[in-house]
Design an enzyme around this catalytic site. Structure first.
Site, PDB file in Angstrom:
ATOM      1  N   ASP A 166       0.804  -1.239   0.000  1.00 21.38           N
ATOM      2  CA  ASP A 166       0.000   0.000   0.000  1.00 21.38           C
ATOM      3  C   ASP A 166       0.830   1.279   0.000  1.00 21.38           C
ATOM      4  OD1 ASP A 166      -2.258  -1.526   0.104  1.00 21.38           O
ATOM      5  OD2 ASP A 166      -2.482  -1.414   2.278  1.00 21.38           O
ATOM      6  N   ARG A 210      -7.022   0.131   1.819  1.00 22.38           N
ATOM      7  CA  ARG A 210      -8.163   0.432   2.693  1.00 22.38           C
ATOM      8  C   ARG A 210      -8.022   1.815   3.307  1.00 22.38           C
ATOM      9  NH1 ARG A 210      -7.621  -4.816   4.213  1.00 22.38           N
ATOM     10  NH2 ARG A 210      -6.446  -4.287   6.094  1.00 22.38           N
ATOM     11  N   VAL A 299      -4.515 -10.323  -6.700  1.00 23.83           N
ATOM     12  CA  VAL A 299      -3.621 -10.329  -7.869  1.00 23.83           C
ATOM     13  C   VAL A 299      -2.472  -9.344  -7.611  1.00 23.83           C
ATOM     14  CG1 VAL A 299      -3.477  -9.513 -10.261  1.00 23.83           C
ATOM     15  CG2 VAL A 299      -5.354 -10.994  -9.565  1.00 23.83           C
ATOM     16  N   ARG A 301      -0.880  -8.643  -4.975  1.00 30.71           N
ATOM     17  CA  ARG A 301       0.195  -9.123  -4.098  1.00 30.71           C
ATOM     18  C   ARG A 301       1.056 -10.174  -4.793  1.00 30.71           C
ATOM     19  NH1 ARG A 301      -0.200  -7.498   1.027  1.00 30.71           N
ATOM     20  NH2 ARG A 301      -2.240  -6.977   1.869  1.00 30.71           N
ATOM     21  N   ILE A 528      17.911   4.278 -22.080  1.00 31.60           N
ATOM     22  CA  ILE A 528      18.010   3.050 -21.285  1.00 31.60           C
ATOM     23  C   ILE A 528      19.373   2.945 -20.604  1.00 31.60           C
ATOM     24  CG2 ILE A 528      16.397   1.852 -22.809  1.00 31.60           C
ATOM     25  CD1 ILE A 528      18.793   0.187 -23.828  1.00 31.60           C
ATOM     26  N   ARG A 565      25.920 -25.312 -15.511  1.00 31.78           N
ATOM     27  CA  ARG A 565      26.043 -24.488 -16.716  1.00 31.78           C
ATOM     28  C   ARG A 565      26.180 -23.024 -16.315  1.00 31.78           C
ATOM     29  NH1 ARG A 565      22.570 -25.490 -21.935  1.00 31.78           N
ATOM     30  NH2 ARG A 565      24.334 -26.893 -22.244  1.00 31.78           N
ATOM     31  N   GLY A 574      26.174   1.157 -23.877  1.00 35.40           N
ATOM     32  CA  GLY A 574      27.380   1.866 -24.317  1.00 35.40           C
ATOM     33  C   GLY A 574      28.500   1.600 -23.324  1.00 35.40           C
ATOM     34  N   GLU A 628      28.311  -4.115 -22.848  1.00 30.70           N
ATOM     35  CA  GLU A 628      28.805  -4.275 -24.227  1.00 30.70           C
ATOM     36  C   GLU A 628      30.171  -3.629 -24.492  1.00 30.70           C
ATOM     37  OE1 GLU A 628      25.876  -2.604 -26.849  1.00 30.70           O
ATOM     38  OE2 GLU A 628      25.794  -0.688 -25.803  1.00 30.70           O
ATOM     39  N   GLN A 662      16.087  -4.914 -24.679  1.00 29.27           N
ATOM     40  CA  GLN A 662      16.169  -4.099 -23.464  1.00 29.27           C
ATOM     41  C   GLN A 662      15.448  -2.765 -23.576  1.00 29.27           C
ATOM     42  OE1 GLN A 662      20.490  -4.623 -21.887  1.00 29.27           O
ATOM     43  NE2 GLN A 662      20.350  -5.428 -23.930  1.00 29.27           N
TER      44      GLN A 662
END
EC number: 2.7.1.11
Length: 780
Positions: A166, A210, A299, A301, A528, A565, A574, A628, A662
């Protein structure tokens, strides 16, 4: 406290025991908090106990209190709810119950308690702490514990983390779970919008809250809802007529849907509840619209925690452990809260007291005061919602014309910023133009005037509706100046990434040659990569982190199934390592290689050996992130070859390049809201500046502070002149010289079990909650 040395820190945890429990309603992000408290506790040499089923487990003891090890909390960061269980406990509200709880803690030698829950749970913890001494005396009298034990464990330290969807706790900008709950609400609204448009329906959405309207308010702001009911601001008498009038009006303008958002605790001026079914019947009877009610319920929560909640919980949990280690007999029980992007410690009872005052103000019908007590951000959200929800004709037409454009790569939230800026400009009587395709479009004259309803429905759209280009103004200044003159543009609002900042800087530096460029300019950072100077958060980076995080969650699941793995994942950004670092924390990565934190072959060797050791435990999977452009020679392929060769016979390796995924689909609630707020604030600033520089019938702006970047810095929204930011910018690598998030890398390494010096870790100070501190707007 100043930075702490690792050895001292490890010694400070030795011999101590920390208990961690989750209590009250569950919230997404609690698991990330449990994980970080456990690992930080173990890291500093303390024993950590997980207390299952909240206070109920504390009272019953036995199997409910278990010592944790590093692996106990592995692979839980992405799970919703709380893996150690939560319960609402009647027994703990009685003295007998608390005495049993004290006995169970003493049996395990626990004198430090980290409680993750709402204000009720935290108040309970504080009562428990204040009674601790007398509870131990009673246990000694009953012969359950010895006097020596009572002396050894004579003091209980409490650190609280607020877990509540809340966001109803005073003193913190965000509680754990709020951002994830907003994600669930926005997912539902986006889904409902398409069906409502198909059938020309009106939807009444009931959201949780509430006693607090935060979720309703923010989701209304982020979805552009037509009408909103929250308990803090009951509608004026006769609201039924106003509401139906407004709904009818939006339909007559061609809108195919109406959305009404109602908090479950909504009331009218007399304190009588307003139910969603009453609102539905009203719309059906008065307007005859096809109207449906959707009650979101639990939903909200559910589902996986958002990146914001995972990082927030981890950061706060580390701070909570530090607070417990540093606590003395005189320090009050504290709660770790968020202020801007800083974690802060506040006295628990001061916050609880303030939270109760909000409720009291509402009970006494002092509604304006209730909104102020909720804090500056809540009040600001409310004012912006009222400004944007409905067009009111401006009192008078101004003489100013403003142009808005997008520059750089697409970023989620750009459209939200453009929408709110357009509407704010129109409500101030300005002529507002939009420019297609960035500075290139401005040079080619792709400029059009825009009205209030032209930007309807833009809030939830990803990418850039105006079209965006990376081209800088330098090569086409003549044409740009020509079009600024033709359209009589007095101010530019540029929404975009590093190119937007660099482009405005070029325009400012050309003011000496072209008088037409002596206009007011503002940059809203939207990229981004989060690499624009002048702000801690760029628009679109939250959506990008969530997109990268969702991909990594799936990759991790694949690695878990395959056994032994390791995945190497390349992120964008960048040279700026923000995306890799924050995503790394959110997914529990083993390492994140970034340009700002230089590494050599020795570091890579340590990482590979660390991974080999890890594969001998029960966690047989690895995840390594690589920005990258983090290194010219240690490419993703190089890392793949290195890990494959060194891990031969122990683990195998795969790579993933996330790429343009992304940029995200629909913007996250944070980006929709942040974009909306920046758009409004930037436009208000432009309007004020225009009035300041208007002389003898014309605009002439050549002072440094007439071209700024707007951004969130630490605890407040700030405007920084582009010319002053120039010295703080590394133009070669396109990023600010100093970046606040580098301090988060300590947390990333510590949670991945690397031995590191904590000398750079700076603890939060103990501050106080007052009406003045609450009144600051932090932008959330």
């Amino acid at each position: 406290m100043a930075a702490v040395d690792l050895e001292k820190l490890r010694a400070s945890g030795a011999g101590k025991a920390i208990g961690v429990l989750t209590s009250g309603g569950d919230a997404q992000g609690m698991n990330a908090a449990v994980r970080a408290v456990t690992r930080m506790g173990i890291y500093v040499g303390a024993k950590v106990f997980l207390i299952h089923e909240g206070y109920e487990g504390l009272v019953e003891g036995g199997e409910n209190i278990k010592q944790a090890n590093w692996l106990s909390v592995s692979n839980i960061i992405q799970l919703g709810g709380t893996v150690i269980g939560s319960a609402r406990c009647k027994a703990f509200t009685t003295r007998e119950g608390r005495r049993a709880a004290a006995y169970n803690l003493v049996q395990h030698g626990i004198t430090n308690l980290c409680v993750i829950g709402g204000d009720g749970s935290l108040t309970g913890a504080n009562i428990f702490r204040s009674e601790w001494g007398s509870l131990l005396e009673e246990l000694v009298a009953e012969g359950k514990i010895s006097e020596t034990m009572a002396r050894t464990y004579s003091h209980l330290n409490i650190a609280g983390l607020v877990g509540s969807i809340d966001n109803d706790f005073c003193g913190t900008d965000m509680t754990i779970g709020t951002d994830s709950a907003l994600h669930r609400i926005m997912e539902v609204i986006d889904a409902i919008t398409t069906t409502a448009q198909s059938h020309q329906r009106t939807f009444v959405l009931e959201v949780m809250g509430r006693r607090c309207g935060y979720l309703a308010l923010v989701s209304a702001l982020a979805s552009g809802a037509d009408w909103l009911f929250i308990p803090e601001a009951p509608p004026e008498d006769g609201w039924e007529n106003f509401m139906c009038e407004r709904l009818g009006e939006t339909r007559s303008r061609g809108s195919r849907l109406n959305i009404i958002i109602i908090a479950e605790g909504a009331i009218d001026r007399d304190g009588k509840p307003i139910s969603s079914s009453y609102v539905k019947d009203l719309v059906v009877q008065r307007l005859g619209f096809d109207t449906r009610v959707t009650v979101l319920g639990h939903v909200q929560r559910g589902g996986t925690p958002s990146a914001f909640d995972r990082v927030l919980s981890s950061k706060m949990a580390m701070e909570a452990v530090m607070a417990l280690l540093e606590a003395t007999h005189d320090t009050p029980a504290c709660v770790v809260t968020l202020s801007g992007n800083q974690s802060v410690r506040l006295p628990l009872m001061e916050c609880v007291q303030m939270t109760k005052e909000v409720q009291k103000a509402m009970d006494d019908k002092r509604f304006d005061e209730a909104i102020q007590l909720r804090g500056g951000s809540f009040e600001n959200n409310w004012n912006i919602y009222k400004l944007l929800a409905h067009q009111k004709p401006p009192k008078e037409k101004s003489n100013f014309s403003l142009a808005i454009l997008n520059v750089g790569a697409p970023a989620a939230g750009m459209n939200a910023a453009v929408r709110s800026a357009v509407r704010t400009g129109i409500s101030h009587g300005h002529t507002v133009y939009v420019v297609h395709d960035g500075f290139e479009g401005l040079a080619k004259g792709q400029v059009q005037e825009v009205g209030w309803h032209d930007v309807a429905g833009w809030l939830g759209r990803g990418g850039s509706m105006l079209g965006t280009k990376r081209t800088l103004p330098k090569g086409q200044l003549e044409s740009i100046v020509e079009n600024i003159r033709i359209y009589g543009i007095h101010a530019l609002l540029v929404v975009g990434g590093f190119e937007a900042y660099e482009g405005v800087l070029q325009l400012v530096e050309a003011r000496g040659r072209y008088e037409e460029l002596c206009i007011v300019m503002c940059v809203i950072p939207a990229t981004i990569s989060n690499n624009v100077p002048g702000t801690d958060f760029s628009l679109g980076s939250d959506t990008a982190v969530n997109a990268a995080m969702e991909s990594c969650d799936r990759i991790k699941q694949s690695a878990s199934g395959t056994k032994r793995r390791v995945f190497i994942v390349e992120t964008m950004g960048g040279y700026c390592g923000y995306l890799a670092t924050v995503t790394g924390i959110a997914v529990g990565a083993d390492a994140a290689y970034v340009f700002e934190d230089p590494f050599n072959i020795h570091d890579l060797k340590v990482n590979v050996e660390h991974m080999t050791e890890k594969m001998k435990t029960d966690i047989q999977r690895g995840l390594v992130l690589r920005n990258e452009k983090c290194h010219d020679y240690y490419t993703t392929e190089f890392l793949y070859n290195l890990y494959s060769s060194e891990g031969k016979g122990v683990f195998d390796c795969r790579t993933n390049v996330l790429g343009h995924l992304q940029q995200g689909g629909a913007p996250t609630p944070f980006d929709r809201n942040y974009g909306t707020k920046l758009g409004v604030k930037a436009m208000l600033w432009l309007s004020e500046k225009l009035r300041d520089v208007y002389r003898k019938g014309r605009v002439f702006a050549n002072a440094p502070d007439s071209a700024c970047v707007i951004g969130l810095k630490k605890k407040a929204v700030a405007f920084s002149p582009v010319t002053e930011l120039k010295k703080d910018t590394d133009f070669e690598h396109r990023m600010p010289r100093e970046q606040w998030w580098l301090s988060l890398r300590l947390m990333l390494k510590m949670l991945a079990q690397y031995r590191i010096s904590m000398a750079a870790y700076v603890s939060g100070e103990l501050e106080h909650v007052t009406r003045r501190t609450l009144s600051m707007d932090k932008g959330f």
